[in-house]
Write a protein that holds these residues in place. Structure first.
Motif, PDB file in Angstrom:
ATOM      1  N   TRP A 296       0.255  11.902  -7.638  1.00 54.33           N
ATOM      2  CA  TRP A 296      -0.955  11.070  -7.699  1.00 54.33           C
ATOM      3  C   TRP A 296      -2.211  11.943  -7.697  1.00 54.33           C
ATOM      4  N   GLU A 382      -6.980   2.750 -14.086  1.00 54.74           N
ATOM      5  CA  GLU A 382      -6.541   2.369 -12.748  1.00 54.74           C
ATOM      6  C   GLU A 382      -5.253   3.129 -12.458  1.00 54.74           C
ATOM      7  N   ILE A 383      -5.351   4.089 -11.551  1.00 58.04           N
ATOM      8  CA  ILE A 383      -4.211   4.940 -11.224  1.00 58.04           C
ATOM      9  C   ILE A 383      -3.600   4.444  -9.925  1.00 58.04           C
ATOM     10  N   PRO A 384      -2.353   3.956  -9.954  1.00 54.27           N
ATOM     11  CA  PRO A 384      -1.725   3.433  -8.727  1.00 54.27           C
ATOM     12  C   PRO A 384      -1.649   4.498  -7.645  1.00 54.27           C
ATOM     13  N   GLY A 385      -1.834   4.085  -6.395  1.00 54.58           N
ATOM     14  CA  GLY A 385      -1.679   5.006  -5.280  1.00 54.58           C
ATOM     15  C   GLY A 385      -0.243   5.460  -5.163  1.00 54.58           C
ATOM     16  N   GLU A 388       2.367   2.878  -4.215  1.00 55.77           N
ATOM     17  CA  GLU A 388       2.668   1.919  -5.285  1.00 55.77           C
ATOM     18  C   GLU A 388       3.501   2.569  -6.378  1.00 55.77           C
ATOM     19  N   ALA A 389       3.234   3.839  -6.654  1.00 64.11           N
ATOM     20  CA  ALA A 389       3.980   4.546  -7.708  1.00 64.11           C
ATOM     21  C   ALA A 389       5.395   4.869  -7.276  1.00 64.11           C
ATOM     22  N   SER A 412      -1.783   2.887  -0.642  1.00 60.87           N
ATOM     23  CA  SER A 412      -1.378   1.961  -1.700  1.00 60.87           C
ATOM     24  C   SER A 412      -2.540   1.553  -2.597  1.00 60.87           C
ATOM     25  N   ASN A 413      -3.774   1.915  -2.211  1.00 53.84           N
ATOM     26  CA  ASN A 413      -4.934   1.520  -2.994  1.00 53.84           C
ATOM     27  C   ASN A 413      -5.003   2.312  -4.296  1.00 53.84           C
ATOM     28  N   PRO A 414      -5.211   1.645  -5.411  1.00 50.65           N
ATOM     29  CA  PRO A 414      -5.333   2.372  -6.681  1.00 50.65           C
ATOM     30  C   PRO A 414      -6.662   3.117  -6.755  1.00 50.65           C
ATOM     31  N   THR A 415      -6.689   4.146  -7.573  1.00 55.16           N
ATOM     32  CA  THR A 415      -7.926   4.871  -7.855  1.00 55.16           C
ATOM     33  C   THR A 415      -8.510   4.310  -9.138  1.00 55.16           C
TER      34      THR A 415
END
Length: 424
Positions: A296, A382-385, A388-389, A412-415
């Motif tokens: 990530w 939107e890059i999953p945290g 989440e990944a 878990s928050n996306p970037t």
């Protein structure tokens, strides 16, 4: 090269000196005068008909040190389809957008993944009490699948997939490369993988690249765990990630050694009792998360850096305008060998907008509300945290003392990336 003439970089290879041949026993020595002349002549002819034994090739790699390639692997590495990877950047346009030192090639990553597969396979066998021995042809298939897993990449790696509107699949394209390489095979080991058992060896190599055993026409008979090595579609832990995270970070220097501490995930794993899975230690659970966290961080800092995404869009647009016919070329075509980074950059030089690829300083960030109508590139990602990944815990197989499983700080928050650039 540390003064050793027999170690070269991954882009320049040499073979080690041939080992001295052991003398033949008298009964097999054609120069033994005690044998009848006819028998001497027959054995001399047989020896001359045999291809000379090829010494190992040694390659010095910045991640693994020295990688030794046996003769059948040498033949694959020397094939034009594999040599083409010397001209395909591992990180696409990133050397122009972010860090010119990140200019390593797919060639190096594929060799590193080959070595990682060897290391992982030896480790799980050493750590296991699993009795059925993996057949040699299966072992060779795993190693070759690791070597060839990215051979189907287009120019600038993943940027080519963007240019094709994601209609280009580098893994499916790799399957045709596998067939072409084995159709040309001369080494008996490669010929056996192609011809023995109705081509089961080549069939397994292609299935391992795709990470799917459903395409096999034969059962794995207790060795399904090998599908967790090259392309692990079950939980995402595989030697592809193990190599590229180490290799890319060595150039980019985004993460420190503590943040890259996940080697034991692979080196302490074992084969499950039924041979269906690779199991990981409970005490390495935090390291598994650390691997996905490292991935990530590299996506946020480098792989999907806003400026790199803007340059990917410039590259894709130039290819679509000037040479859209190139996007339909697949590895079966003779033109595929010429489809690499240098040639594509030469083709798109005719497009005025391509000047921004080699002069990224002219790509200037502006406010998102910029009302300009031309020469504006907007990047929204939107890059999953990492949490989440990473697949749910049920996707992994574990062993050992569950109480040794350490807690992790789940992100878990996306970037969200929302940038606007103007081409000046």
């Amino acid at each position: 090269m540390n003064g050793n003439p027999f170690r070269m970089s991954a882009s320049a290879v040499t073979r080690s000196p041939a080992q001295r041949r052991r003398p033949l026993p008298p009964s097999l020595d054609p120069n033994n005068s005690k044998l009848p002349f006819a028998q001497q002549q027959q054995q001399q002819n047989e020896l001359q008909a045999q291809p000379p034994t090829r010494p190992s090739m040694l390659i010095e790699d910045e991640v693994h040190g020295v990688i030794e390639l046996p003769s059948h692997i040498q033949e694959i590495v020397e094939h034009p389809l594999f040599q083409r990877l010397k001209h395909v950047h591992q990180l696409g346009l990133l050397p122009w957008s972010l860090d010119k030192k990140a200019n390593h090639k797919r060639y190096e990553h594929c060799l590193g993944t080959y070595k990682s597969a060897q290391d992982h396979l030896r480790a799980i066998e050493r750590n296991s009490h699993y009795k059925p021995k993996l057949p040699d042809w299966c072992r060779q298939a795993v190693e070759i699948a690791a070597l060839l897993h990215d051979i189907g990449h287009g120019p600038m790696s993943h940027a080519w997939e963007l240019a094709s509107n994601h209609n280009f699949d580098h893994e499916k394209n790799a399957l045709a490369c596998v067939d072409l390489i084995f159709n040309n095979a001369r080494h008996q080991g490669l010929v056996s993988l192609r011809d023995d058992g109705c081509g089961r060896g080549v069939q397994l190599i292609k299935a391992l690249i795709l990470g799917c055993s459903d395409s096999l026409s034969f059962p794995m008979l207790g060795h399904t765990y090998i599908f967790d090595i090259v392309h692990n579609s079950r939980c995402g832990l595989d030697v592809d990630k193990w190599d590229y995270l180490r290799r890319d970070n060595k150039r980019l220097k985004v993460l420190n050694s503590a943040e890259m501490d996940f080697d034991d995930v692979f080196l302490q794993a074992r084969i499950s009792a039924d041979g269906q899975r690779i199991e990981y230690r409970y005490q390495d659970y935090h390291r598994i998360y650390r691997l996905f966290e490292a991935r990530w961080r590299l996506h946020v800092s480098a792989y999907q850096c806003p400026l790199t995404c803007a340059m990917d869009a410039i590259f894709a647009g130039a290819v679509q305008r000037l040479a859209p016919e190139l996007l339909s070329i697949q590895s079966e075509s003779p033109e595929w060998l010429k489809l690499h980074d240098d040639n594509i950059l030469n083709v798109i030089e005719k497009d005025p907008i391509s000047i921004y690829i080699k002069d990224s300083q002219r790509i200037v960030e502006v406010p998102n509300n910029d009302s300009s109508t031309s020469h504006i590139i907007r990047v929204h990602k939107e890059i999953p945290g990492p949490w989440e990944a990473m697949k749910p815990e049920e996707a992994f197989a574990f062993f050992g003392n569950k109480r040794k499983k350490r807690p992790i700080n789940r992100c878990s928050n996306p970037t969200i990336i929302n940038k606007c650039y103007k081409l000046e």
